[in-house]
Design an enzyme around this catalytic site. Structure first.
Site, short mmCIF file in Angstrom:
data_model
loop_
_atom_site.label_atom_id
_atom_site.label_comp_id
_atom_site.label_asym_id
_atom_site.label_seq_id
_atom_site.Cartn_x
_atom_site.Cartn_y
_atom_site.Cartn_z
N GLY A 1 -16.39 -33.38 -7.79
CA GLY A 1 -15.69 -33.15 -9.24
C GLY A 1 -16.57 -32.19 -9.89
O GLY A 1 -16.33 -32.19 -11.21
N ALA A 2 -17.49 -31.42 -9.36
CA ALA A 2 -18.54 -30.83 -10.23
C ALA A 2 -18.66 -29.39 -9.88
O ALA A 2 -19.53 -28.78 -10.47
CB ALA A 2 -19.89 -31.52 -9.70
N GLY B 1 -17.69 -27.81 -4.48
CA GLY B 1 -16.93 -27.64 -3.18
C GLY B 1 -16.61 -28.82 -2.24
O GLY B 1 -16.44 -28.76 -1.35
N SER C 1 -14.39 -31.20 -2.47
CA SER C 1 -13.08 -31.50 -1.76
C SER C 1 -12.82 -30.85 -0.60
O SER C 1 -12.39 -31.34 0.48
CB SER C 1 -12.06 -31.31 -2.67
OG SER C 1 -11.86 -29.88 -3.24
N ALA D 1 -15.35 -29.87 1.41
CA ALA D 1 -16.37 -30.12 2.47
C ALA D 1 -15.49 -31.56 2.96
O ALA D 1 -15.64 -31.74 4.18
CB ALA D 1 -17.65 -30.44 1.94
N ASP E 1 -13.93 -22.02 -0.80
CA ASP E 1 -14.62 -23.25 -0.41
C ASP E 1 -14.45 -23.80 0.71
O ASP E 1 -15.53 -24.04 1.48
CB ASP E 1 -14.01 -24.39 -1.62
CG ASP E 1 -14.17 -24.29 -2.98
OD1 ASP E 1 -14.73 -23.08 -3.30
OD2 ASP E 1 -14.23 -25.01 -3.85
#
Ligand code: PMV
Length: 335
Positions: free
Chosen positions: A121-122, A125, A127, A129, A170
């Site tokens: 959540g930063a 990437g 999600s 990954a 991403d």
């Protein structure tokens, strides 16, 4: 273990996180973004189970594949259980893999346990990954024999659940790794003629402590674009020129010029209303500690800040730590 490691055993799959050096948000509108893979990312292990995705770090377990997958197509979810975002993402991957291999993925005898070696959540990437590592793990464990393009489609389907209409950057970097220019619809291309010492870069990554919300920030930029298309187009054109400047700087081995392009990109992102007080504070601290460039990375509104600070990485990391922003030093772009 490095994300994307090809010698991983059959029940383990990995994928890497990413940083965007320049070009986030503008990339959604077709401007190329300069990005690189992190050495860290997500890991998914297959263990005996009944077809669930488990993410212990988020304390979430999805419904099982047989509960999620349609038997007639269309009735996707059990009527009495509202699907969580993770249920929907897991289902999107199962459906995409099913479409690709023509084999129903219903009665699975494994659970898929995900873990992360980057903050989630930063804006790094995580999600994507997770989506790539999960699709790879399903492909391996169930011996589906699917090609990279199918993993790509499955990961994009999950990213649409997480982020609405993502550019695709991403999950492309999560899958392919490396360092290069991503253009929506064209994928990732390596930068030709990079000097050997510019093929991987050392960056400091610090976390604002505030979760970034890509969906909300992308929607905000879309709102600004609708309201004043001419000035937002002008902003995207300036970002496109900064990306070109950054590529030329990399080719010429001029890290000061790369840092300056990052700083100017941050100013454009502030104009696009995707920065926040913590990001501005962290950029200021980074400059004071000797960084040549500092900016948000990813969706913004929180998430992470990156700093290019040759020979001063430890000073920047320490300044951020002292101010309460967790930080770490990474190499981006290594294959
Ligand atoms: O916040 P992240 O890591 O999902 O990155 C988002 C990057 C954006 O350019 C803002 C959106 C996109 O889809 O490329």
């Amino acid at each position: 273990m490095s994300a994307g490691c090809p010698s991983a055993p059959d029940t383990l799959a990995t994928a890497c996180g990413k940083v965007i050096l320049l070009g986030e948000h503008a990339v959604v509108y077709g401007v190329p973004a300069l990005c690189g893979a992190l050495e860290r990312g997500a890991l998914v292990h297959a263990v005996p189970g009944d077809g669930r995705l488990r993410v212990p770090a988020w304390q979430v377990t999805t419904a099982s594949a047989s509960e999620l997958v349609a038997r007639p197509a269309g009735a996707f979810f059990a009527a009495n259980a509202a699907p969580s975002v993770l249920d929907q993402a897991f289902f999107a991957i199962l459906r995409a893999l099913h479409d690709a291999c023509g084999q129903p993925l219903l009665s699975l005898s494994h659970d898929f346990v995900a873990s992360f070696t980057i903050p989630t959540g930063a804006g790094l990437g995580s999600s994507a990954a997770l989506a790539v590592a999960l699709a790879r793990c399903l492909n391996r464990t169930l011996a589906l024999g699917l090609a990279d393009e199918h993993i790509d489609a499955a990961a994009l389907a999950a990213e649409r659940v997480f982020h609405g209409e993502p550019s695709g950057l991403d999950h492309t970097v999560a899958q392919h790794g490396g360092f290069g220019l991503f253009r929506r619809g064209n994928g990732l291309t390596a930068i030709p003629d990079l000097p050997q010492d510019m093929r991987a870069l050392s960056l400091v990554v610090g976390y604002t402590g505030r979760a970034r919300n890509t969906k909300e920030r992308v929607a905000r930029v879309a709102e600004l674009y609708k309201r004043d298309r001419a000035s937002i187009d002008a902003c995207f054109s300036r970002i496109a020129r900064l990306v070109e400047t950054a590529v030329a700087a990399l080719k010429g081995g001029d890290l000061r010029a790369l840092g300056e392009a990052m700083n100017q990109n941050q100013a454009e992102l502030t104009r696009l209303e995707v920065s926040c007080p913590e990001i501005e504070h962290m950029c200021m601290l980074a400059h004071t500690a000797g960084a040549w460039g500092a900016k948000l990375t990813g969706g913004g509104g929180g998430g992470c800040v990156i700093a290019l600070a040759p020979a001063h990485e430890n000073h920047v990391a320490a300044a951020w730590q002292r101010a309460g922003y967790p930080s770490f030093i990474v190499q981006i772009g290594r294959q």
